[in-house]
Design an enzyme around this catalytic site. Structure first.
Site, PDB file in Angstrom:
ATOM      1  N   GLY A   1      51.920  11.068  47.846  1.00  0.00           N
ATOM      2  CA  GLY A   1      50.363  11.207  48.180  1.00  0.00           C
ATOM      3  C   GLY A   1      49.791   9.781  47.872  1.00  0.00           C
ATOM      4  O   GLY A   1      50.459   9.013  47.960  1.00  0.00           O
TER       5      GLY A   1
ATOM      6  N   THR B   1      41.967  11.029  41.958  1.00  0.00           N
ATOM      7  CA  THR B   1      42.566  12.457  41.968  1.00  0.00           C
ATOM      8  C   THR B   1      42.088  13.318  42.886  1.00  0.00           C
ATOM      9  O   THR B   1      40.701  13.173  43.164  1.00  0.00           O
ATOM     10  CB  THR B   1      42.287  12.853  40.749  1.00  0.00           C
ATOM     11  N   GLY B   2      42.756  13.888  43.794  1.00  0.00           N
ATOM     12  CA  GLY B   2      42.163  14.955  44.643  1.00  0.00           C
ATOM     13  C   GLY B   2      43.215  14.953  45.931  1.00  0.00           C
ATOM     14  O   GLY B   2      44.398  14.710  45.744  1.00  0.00           O
TER      15      GLY B   2
ATOM     16  N   GLY C   1      45.155  14.258  48.449  1.00  0.00           N
ATOM     17  CA  GLY C   1      45.697  12.567  48.417  1.00  0.00           C
ATOM     18  C   GLY C   1      45.694  12.247  50.044  1.00  0.00           C
ATOM     19  O   GLY C   1      45.411  11.175  50.350  1.00  0.00           O
TER      20      GLY C   1
ATOM     21  N   THR D   1      46.579  15.697  38.135  1.00  0.00           N
ATOM     22  CA  THR D   1      46.940  14.120  38.239  1.00  0.00           C
ATOM     23  C   THR D   1      46.461  13.567  37.024  1.00  0.00           C
ATOM     24  O   THR D   1      45.056  13.858  36.619  1.00  0.00           O
ATOM     25  CB  THR D   1      46.576  13.728  39.494  1.00  0.00           C
TER      26      THR D   1
HETATM   27  N1  ASP Z   1      46.347  12.865  44.554  1.00  0.00           N
HETATM   28  C1  ASP Z   1      47.207  13.883  44.186  1.00  0.00           C
HETATM   29  C2  ASP Z   1      48.368  13.781  45.589  1.00  0.00           C
HETATM   30  O1  ASP Z   1      47.725  14.134  46.446  1.00  0.00           O
HETATM   31  C3  ASP Z   1      46.944  15.270  43.720  1.00  0.00           C
HETATM   32  C4  ASP Z   1      46.038  15.317  42.559  1.00  0.00           C
HETATM   33  O2  ASP Z   1      45.137  14.351  42.416  1.00  0.00           O
HETATM   34  O3  ASP Z   1      46.303  16.312  41.838  1.00  0.00           O
HETATM   35  O4  ASP Z   1      49.476  13.811  45.231  1.00  0.00           O
END
Ligand code: ASP
Length: 325
Positions: free
Chosen positions: A222, A243-244, A246, A192
């Site tokens: 997310g 980011t993480g 979600g 992301t």
């Molecule tokens: N936070 C994003 C989601 O859950 C995923 C990511 O950060 O790569 O959609």
């Protein structure tokens, strides 16, 4: 999904500023299991180059007195166009072999916000998020309605083939085999994207864009397009892009949480980010990271994973590009 974080690797880069009349920008390209041992020099260079291009482009705008909003939108657009990241062109595949992109943007001066979800054809979701904020009279548009609004705005649409990348397709096959919904960078090094900035007029802005999670089903959305979860900006506190995993960021309102700790508990930016990334998220099994900037131009880039693609640049000479812990 990996619900328990077994080994929490805490990392945080903190850049402090003393003068409030300064400007700065930070960007991220996702957090996750990003190990030097599994990276080739060529790929590492490719990541560094695009991070550098995006941070320089955003910074130059700020230098020329552009708004924080323009700076974060421009930086995110550039990252969306790079197939290396899980946003725009490089978005991951859903379980039925499609792409469903989410994005959001927020103006810290007015608390105006725009968000979009489940986009299949929009080249730059962050651009549409900004149009939602400025021209729709709403905050959050999803699916066909959002695509219809994009047509009305004359926004560029692409064929599905534009979003096809071999690496992502392989990722989907692996996820299907394991019957898992994967955070993009759990097994690969993509992610992301997001940006936060403080402009010369003291205004903050944040933007986040993503393809979500590989093998996601049932119209899963997310944290990235959810204001307060993956994105938040308030001139009285800070601007944040996350980011993480979600689902966890949603449950703790991660981005707003950082802002609230600053605004109501008078935490410093660094302390607020650490509270959310080092304690709150891991306490329920959430992994990932965030970038944040406050009204004084302090920058924090924190993550509890092995790595996070990140960069920052400020008017007082701070400049860094990082990938690993
Ligand atoms: N936070 C994003 C989601 O859950 C995923 C990511 O950060 O790569 O959609």
């Amino acid at each position: 999904m990996n619900s328990i974080v077994k080994h929490i690797a805490i990392a945080c880069t903190f850049v402090a500023m003393s003068d409030t009349k300064r400007y700065a920008i930070a960007i991220h390209g996702g957090a996750g299991t990003i190990l030097k041992s599994s990276m080739t020099p060529k790929l590492e260079k490719a990541y560094q180059q695009i991070l550098e291009k995006a941070i320089q482009r955003g910074y130059k705008l700020l230098e020329k007195k552009a708004s924080a909003l323009d700076a974060v939108e421009t930086a995110v657009k550039l990252l969306e166009d790079a197939p290396l990241f899980n946003a725009g062109r490089g978005s991951v595949f859903t379980a039925n072999g499609k792409h469903e992109m989410d994005a959001s943007i927020m103006d810290g001066k007015t608390l105006d916000a725009g968000a979009v979800a489940l986009l299949q054809k929009i080249k730059n979701p962050i651009e549409l998020a900004r149009m939602v904020m400025e021209h729709s009279g709403h905050v959050f548009l999803a699916g066909k309605g959002a695509e219809d609004f994009a047509s009305k705005m004359g926004l560029k649409k692409m064929e599905a083939s534009y979003f096809y990348t071999e690496a992502r397709y392989k990722q989907l096959q692996l996820a299907k085999k394991a019957d898992k919904v994967l955070m993009d960078h759990t097994d690969r090094k993509f992610g992301t994207v997001g940006a936060v900035a403080l402009d010369q007029f003291g205004n903050l802005a944040a933007a986040t864009s993503t393809g979500g999670m590989t093998n996601k089903k049932f119209g899963r959305i997310g944290d990235s397009p959810m204001i307060g979860c993956g994105t938040y900006a308030n001139n009285n506190s800070c601007a944040v892009s996350c980011t993480g995993s979600g689902e966890y960021f949603i449950r703790v309102n991660a981005a707003f949480h950082v802002s609230a700790l600053m605004q109501y508990k008078k935490y410093s930016l660094e302390k607020a980010c650490r509270e959310v990334v080092d304690h709150l998220l891991p306490s329920i099994g959430g992994d990932g990271g965030l970038i944040a900037i406050d009204h004084a131009g302090n920058i924090s880039m924190c993550f509890n994973t092995e790595g996070m693609y990140r960069a920052c640049k400020s008017s007082v000479g701070d400049y860094s590009i990082g990938i690993y812990k």
